[in-house]
Design an enzyme around this catalytic site. Structure first.
Site, short mmCIF file in Angstrom:
data_model
loop_
_atom_site.label_atom_id
_atom_site.label_comp_id
_atom_site.label_asym_id
_atom_site.label_seq_id
_atom_site.Cartn_x
_atom_site.Cartn_y
_atom_site.Cartn_z
N LYS A 158 0.90 -1.16 0.00
CA LYS A 158 0.00 0.00 0.00
C LYS A 158 0.93 1.21 0.00
O LYS A 158 1.21 1.83 1.03
CB LYS A 158 -0.92 -0.04 1.22
CG LYS A 158 -2.18 0.79 1.05
CD LYS A 158 -3.17 0.51 2.16
CE LYS A 158 -4.24 1.58 2.22
NZ LYS A 158 -5.13 1.66 1.07
N1 PPE Z 1 -7.49 -1.55 -3.48
C1 PPE Z 1 -6.96 -0.32 -3.30
C2 PPE Z 1 -6.20 0.30 -4.40
C3 PPE Z 1 -7.15 0.35 -2.09
O1 PPE Z 1 -6.64 1.56 -1.92
C4 PPE Z 1 -7.92 -0.26 -1.07
C5 PPE Z 1 -8.16 0.44 0.22
C6 PPE Z 1 -8.44 -1.55 -1.29
C7 PPE Z 1 -8.20 -2.16 -2.52
C8 PPE Z 1 -9.21 -2.28 -0.25
O2 PPE Z 1 -8.33 -2.70 0.76
P1 PPE Z 1 -8.81 -2.93 2.27
O3 PPE Z 1 -9.04 -1.60 2.86
O4 PPE Z 1 -7.72 -3.70 2.89
O5 PPE Z 1 -10.06 -3.71 2.18
N2 PPE Z 1 -8.26 1.83 0.10
C9 PPE Z 1 -8.17 2.74 1.22
C10 PPE Z 1 -8.25 4.12 0.59
C11 PPE Z 1 -9.05 5.20 1.16
C12 PPE Z 1 -8.58 6.59 0.77
O6 PPE Z 1 -9.18 7.19 -0.13
O7 PPE Z 1 -7.64 7.07 1.38
C13 PPE Z 1 -9.19 2.41 2.29
O8 PPE Z 1 -10.24 1.85 2.00
O9 PPE Z 1 -8.91 2.72 3.45
#
Ligand code: PPE
Length: 304
Positions: A158
């Site tokens: 991330k």
């Molecule tokens: N793909 C991406 C690219 C991504 O950024 C997230 C989370 C996910 C999948 C889902 O991952 P998870 O949170 O582990 O289920 N994105 C974060 C971005 C928020 C923001 O705008 O800042 C989040 O959901 O916290």
């Protein structure tokens, strides 16, 4: 945004407005930093962080991937997040944002001598794609940007740098009048949203793409675990854009987005054009989990 009282930065809590960086902060110029997004929900037994261990472990794994040596252990970082929530006396649901970045002192691309800094902020954050979106679904555009390729970036991290691709896709979708972007990989298969994982439902079967070009999402894993417990069949396989158009249901998952139904993609109505029944079921069950109403998932909650 909703300010809180304090932010934890390099070992101590400091007033929100004083948590600042120098303009020659290495990450600001070259984009090597890693972060997390974790939610804490107001349960009947008080604020509880959802899957704290998993998010903190992913943060350290992201740092490992991008060659940043974090000076704090998993346990220390967990304790910091708990302390921050205790100190700030939040009234609503909270979003926690830890970030490991390279600070001031070294310029040039060779990053290993730059000081490693760590901060954790938390604030009250409501629904990511709107309350309306959670209820009735959102309109989505397939992006003209391909998701970062595995040949040149590392999507399991991330990493700050990965989000330029997300930002451009999000901007393009919003500018065109949609609410979110769906990105295909460089071979044309569905990868993920700008900040969410993606699912479709076809003939009662739940399908989501493998993690070839996407983050290993914690919400996606939770939804799959839930769905399987509820007796649904879940399949990890590639999805093409035309299959999305003819899906019975579609939805996004993410820490911020939670479970958000998709009602339209590129002008094609998905299913009935509203939140589908399986999406609604999983969404309801997901909220039961994060609000501590499902005993089987209690181990994912850290009460403050
Ligand atoms: N793909 C991406 C690219 C991504 O950024 C997230 C989370 C996910 C999948 C889902 O991952 P998870 O949170 O582990 O289920 N994105 C974060 C971005 C928020 C923001 O705008 O800042 C989040 O959901 O916290």
């Amino acid at each position: 945004m909703n300010k809180a009282d304090t932010i934890w930065m390099n070992g101590k809590l400091m007033p929100w407005d004083e948590a600042k960086v120098h303009v020659l902060t290495h990450t600001l110029h070259y984009g090597n930093g890693v972060f997390e997004g974790t939610r804490a929900y107001k349960t009947d037994r008080g604020l509880a962080i959802f899957r704290l261990r998993d998010h903190t472990r992913r943060l350290l794994n992201s740092a490992k991937i991008t060659m940043i040596k974090c000076p704090y252990s998993l346990e220390e970082l967990e304790a910091v997040q708990i302390e921050l929530l205790r100190e700030n006396h939040f009234e609503g649901n909270v979003y926690i944002r830890p970030i490991i970045y390279l600070g001031y002192g070294v310029m040039g691309l060779y990053h290993v001598n730059a000081p490693v800094e760590v901060a954790v902020a938390a604030w009250e954050w409501g629904s990511y794609l709107g309350d309306e979106g959670l209820q009735n679904g959102i309109r989505v555009k397939i992006s003209s940007f391909a998701r970062n390729s595995v040949k040149s970036t590392m999507g399991k991290a991330k990493a700050v740098a990965n989000y330029l691709n997300s930002q451009m896709a999000k901007f393009e979708a919003l500018e065109a009048g949609y609410e979110e972007a769906l990105l295909l990989d460089d071979e044309g298969f569905v990868a993920e949203g700008s900040g969410e994982c993606f699912f479709i439902v076809r003939d009662k079967k739940i399908v989501t793409p493998p993690h070839d070009n996407s983050l290993e999402s914690i919400t996606q894993a939770t939804v799959i675990e839930l769905a399987e417990k509820l007796g649904y069949e879940v399949e990890f396989r590639r999805i093409t854009r035309d299959e999305v158009y003819i899906a019975d249901e579609a939805f996004f998952t993410g820490t911020a987005a939670e479970v958000t139904p998709v009602r339209e993609v590129d002008g094609r109505i998905i299913g009935e054009g509203k939140r589908g029944p399986i999406t609604e079921h999983l969404q309801r069950e997901y909220f039961d989990v994060v609000y501590g109403r499902n005993k089987d998932f209690e181990h994912y909650l850290t009460y403050i």
